[in-house]
Design a protein around this motif. Structure first.
Motif, PDB file in Angstrom:
ATOM      1  N   ALA A 114       0.842  -1.206   0.000  1.00 40.15           N
ATOM      2  CA  ALA A 114       0.000   0.000   0.000  1.00 40.15           C
ATOM      3  C   ALA A 114       0.874   1.252   0.000  1.00 40.15           C
ATOM      4  O   ALA A 114       0.655   2.183  -0.787  1.00 40.15           O
ATOM      5  CB  ALA A 114      -0.918  -0.006   1.225  1.00 40.15           C
ATOM      6  N   ASN A 115       1.867   1.278   0.865  1.00 38.66           N
ATOM      7  CA  ASN A 115       2.778   2.440   0.920  1.00 38.66           C
ATOM      8  C   ASN A 115       3.481   2.646  -0.419  1.00 38.66           C
ATOM      9  O   ASN A 115       3.525   3.746  -0.963  1.00 38.66           O
ATOM     10  CB  ASN A 115       3.857   2.216   1.993  1.00 38.66           C
ATOM     11  N   GLN A 116       4.034   1.572  -0.935  1.00 35.49           N
ATOM     12  CA  GLN A 116       4.862   1.688  -2.142  1.00 35.49           C
ATOM     13  C   GLN A 116       4.024   2.077  -3.359  1.00 35.49           C
ATOM     14  O   GLN A 116       4.430   2.920  -4.151  1.00 35.49           O
ATOM     15  CB  GLN A 116       5.605   0.373  -2.404  1.00 35.49           C
ATOM     16  N   VAL A 249      -4.105   7.515   2.230  1.00 35.74           N
ATOM     17  CA  VAL A 249      -3.939   7.098   3.628  1.00 35.74           C
ATOM     18  C   VAL A 249      -3.999   5.574   3.669  1.00 35.74           C
ATOM     19  O   VAL A 249      -4.934   4.975   3.148  1.00 35.74           O
ATOM     20  CB  VAL A 249      -5.082   7.655   4.509  1.00 35.74           C
ATOM     21  N   TYR A 250      -2.980   4.964   4.312  1.00 32.48           N
ATOM     22  CA  TYR A 250      -2.995   3.500   4.469  1.00 32.48           C
ATOM     23  C   TYR A 250      -3.229   3.144   5.930  1.00 32.48           C
ATOM     24  O   TYR A 250      -2.633   3.745   6.829  1.00 32.48           O
ATOM     25  CB  TYR A 250      -1.676   2.903   3.952  1.00 32.48           C
ATOM     26  N   ILE A 251      -4.087   2.160   6.157  1.00 29.22           N
ATOM     27  CA  ILE A 251      -4.359   1.666   7.518  1.00 29.22           C
ATOM     28  C   ILE A 251      -4.174   0.144   7.541  1.00 29.22           C
ATOM     29  O   ILE A 251      -4.639  -0.555   6.639  1.00 29.22           O
ATOM     30  CB  ILE A 251      -5.795   2.043   7.956  1.00 29.22           C
ATOM     31  N   LEU A 253      -4.671  -3.704   8.733  1.00 34.75           N
ATOM     32  CA  LEU A 253      -5.805  -4.504   9.217  1.00 34.75           C
ATOM     33  C   LEU A 253      -5.399  -5.456  10.343  1.00 34.75           C
ATOM     34  O   LEU A 253      -6.250  -6.087  10.955  1.00 34.75           O
ATOM     35  CB  LEU A 253      -6.421  -5.314   8.073  1.00 34.75           C
ATOM     36  N   TYR A 254      -4.087  -5.559  10.568  1.00 30.06           N
ATOM     37  CA  TYR A 254      -3.699  -6.548  11.582  1.00 30.06           C
ATOM     38  C   TYR A 254      -3.029  -5.966  12.819  1.00 30.06           C
ATOM     39  O   TYR A 254      -2.881  -6.671  13.813  1.00 30.06           O
ATOM     40  CB  TYR A 254      -2.812  -7.634  10.972  1.00 30.06           C
ATOM     41  N   LYS A 255      -2.657  -4.690  12.789  1.00 29.00           N
ATOM     42  CA  LYS A 255      -1.974  -4.164  13.976  1.00 29.00           C
ATOM     43  C   LYS A 255      -2.928  -4.150  15.168  1.00 29.00           C
ATOM     44  O   LYS A 255      -2.584  -4.580  16.239  1.00 29.00           O
ATOM     45  CB  LYS A 255      -1.478  -2.734  13.759  1.00 29.00           C
TER      46      LYS A 255
HETATM   47  C1  LIG Z   1       4.272   1.933  10.386  1.00 26.39           C
HETATM   48  C2  LIG Z   1       4.143   0.725   9.508  1.00 26.39           C
HETATM   49  N1  LIG Z   1       3.887   0.885   8.203  1.00 26.39           N
HETATM   50  C3  LIG Z   1       3.778  -0.151   7.370  1.00 26.39           C
HETATM   51  C4  LIG Z   1       3.909  -1.445   7.811  1.00 26.39           C
HETATM   52  C5  LIG Z   1       3.830  -2.574   6.833  1.00 26.39           C
HETATM   53  O1  LIG Z   1       2.785  -3.434   7.018  1.00 26.39           O
HETATM   54  P1  LIG Z   1       2.786  -4.901   6.350  1.00 26.39           P
HETATM   55  O2  LIG Z   1       3.432  -5.802   7.354  1.00 26.39           O
HETATM   56  O3  LIG Z   1       1.334  -5.194   6.173  1.00 26.39           O
HETATM   57  O4  LIG Z   1       3.544  -4.831   5.088  1.00 26.39           O
HETATM   58  C6  LIG Z   1       4.182  -1.667   9.167  1.00 26.39           C
HETATM   59  C7  LIG Z   1       4.342  -3.034   9.673  1.00 26.39           C
HETATM   60  O5  LIG Z   1       5.023  -3.343  10.603  1.00 26.39           O
HETATM   61  C8  LIG Z   1       4.317  -0.555  10.038  1.00 26.39           C
HETATM   62  O6  LIG Z   1       4.611  -0.713  11.338  1.00 26.39           O
END
Ligand SMILES: Cc1ncc(COP(=O)(O)O)c(C=O)c1O
Length: 399
Positions: A114-116, A249-251, A253-255
């Motif tokens: 999502a970030n990339q 904005v990325y959120i 789903l597992y944190k």
């Molecule tokens: C601040 C933050 N952004 C992005 C991610 C990336 O998430 P994913 O593990 O789903 O790639 C994490 C995961 O640890 C994170 O802590």
């Protein structure tokens, strides 16, 4: 990666503690004061009552995850998506689009993707993306911006939890002054809360100053909001307010939404619609993702009120524990759910951690090399009354 450095695996938690020598540390100064009236076996091991002060979420074991999905399905039936379209996944996308105030949202298999993809698409032909130096996007995504997407990440190097508009400007002026090719900056990234700074939240005023600067320079903005509801709860700023200045904005789903994985990216419909193709190119289009979206959707329902309660309860617990002479729990400036526990007396920390686990079903991280324990408060603290949690910790401290 998550705050995984010290993450015990659920199946081998005991081995993990053993490996760290926590089961065998000598008792340095046993018996400080008398034990309280709390029965040692007040709580039989019961994962529905597990208080974990380790993760941002509830740490479901597989059997509990399955049981929870069954419960969710009974109260409102889960419907399948097909290649991410329709069903519960679509409901989740719509819900998060609404909560962030964006036009549309899309499910992706990971936050990294999502970030990339967000910065790639926002940046278009531009090559440079400005990022916080201590961000996941800069430090933990395996240089994918450079190696896969042809984007160069330029960090704002200020050695602080977050950067200000002035520091962003300095970084950009530095590029202009020291590089011949003057263009190519397309996107500015903020992470909030900042995982590598123990969950520090970026103040809304700072975000707004940065946004004004970006607007005047026509830079796009992306927010890594993996754990944003903790900022909302502890800082009293709504998700919508935080998200407003950003294009995407990325959120996660597992944190803290307790799914097994997955991410949602929100933004303008035009950009989100183009994401399907990008995700497919990277092999990220999953046949079905309802097991993740159903769980996340369930935990999104009522989250603002629940997390407010969680924040208040955690502050109550910290306040009560700080009355004890043996320990001190410090908060972090602009903090969220993470606190630092320091022992004032020479107690056997390994024994303390093990006793809380074995007798009270309370998980703590192992201590760091300075003997401090990082506490991550999450919804599990709402499973038992705050005074019982405090009582358990107190009784083990004084046993
Ligand atoms: C601040 C933050 N952004 C992005 C991610 C990336 O998430 P994913 O593990 O789903 O790639 C994490 C995961 O640890 C994170 O802590």
């Amino acid at each position: 990666m998550d705050n995984m450095k010290a993450k015990p695996s659920f199946n081998s938690r005991r081995d993990f503690l053993k490996k760290l020598g926590l089961s065998s540390l000598p008792i340095l100064l046993p018996g400080i004061g008398s034990a309280d009236d709390y029965s040692d076996n007040l709580f039989k091991r019961d994962n529905n009552k597990l208080i974990n002060l380790v993760y941002d979420g509830l740490a479901y074991e597989p059997k509990d995850y399955i049981q929870k999905l069954q419960e969710i399905n009974k109260s409102s039936s889960i419907s399948a998506d097909v290649y991410g379209s329709g069903g519960t996944t679509q409901k989740l996308e719509e819900k998060l689009a609404e909560l962030t105030g964006k036009e549309k949202a899309i499910y992706l298999p990971t936050g990294t993707m999502a970030n990339q993809l967000a910065i790639k698409m926002l940046n278009a032909e531009n090559t440079k993306v400005i990022v916080p130096e201590n961000s996941h996007i800069y430090r933990d995504e395996a240089d994918s911006a450079q190696s896969v997407h042809g984007k160069r990440l330029v960090p704002v190097q200020n050695n602080k939890a977050y950067y200000t508009a002035e520091e962003l400007d300095e970084t950009i002026q530095n590029i202009h002054q020291n590089e011949v090719f003057k263009s190519g900056i397309g996107t500015v990234v903020i992470e909030n809360p900042v995982r590598r700074a123990n969950g520090t939240a970026v103040p809304l005023a700072t975000i707004q100053e940065i946004a004004a600067y970006c607007k005047s320079n026509a830079y796009k903005m992306h927010l890594d909001a993996a754990r944003i509801h903790y900022a909302e709860a502890y800082q009293g700023v709504s998700l919508k307010e935080y998200a407003a200045p950003f294009d995407t904005v990325y959120i996660s789903l597992y944190k803290y939404l307790n799914a097994n994985g997955g991410a949602i990216l929100c933004g303008d419909a035009e950009l989100i619609d183009r994401m399907h193709h990008q995700i497919k190119i990277l092999g990220g289009t999953m046949y079905q993702s309802w097991t993740n979206s159903a769980m996340a959707l369930h935990y999104l329902d009522g989250i603002t009120d629940r997390f407010k309660k969680l924040a208040d309860t955690s502050k109550e617990i910290v306040k009560a524990l700080n009355q004890l002479d043996e320990i001190n729990i410090s908060s972090i400036d602009n903090g969220t759910n993470i606190y630092e526990l320091t022992f004032n007396s020479n107690i056997d920390i390994g024994h303390f951690v093990n006793e809380l686990d074995n007798k009270h079903n309370i998980w703590l991280r192992p201590p760091n090399e300075d003997g401090q324990i990082r506490l991550s408060f999450n919804e599990s603290i709402l499973l038992r009354p705050a005074d019982e949690i405090v009582g358990s910790i107190k009784s083990v401290l004084r046993a």
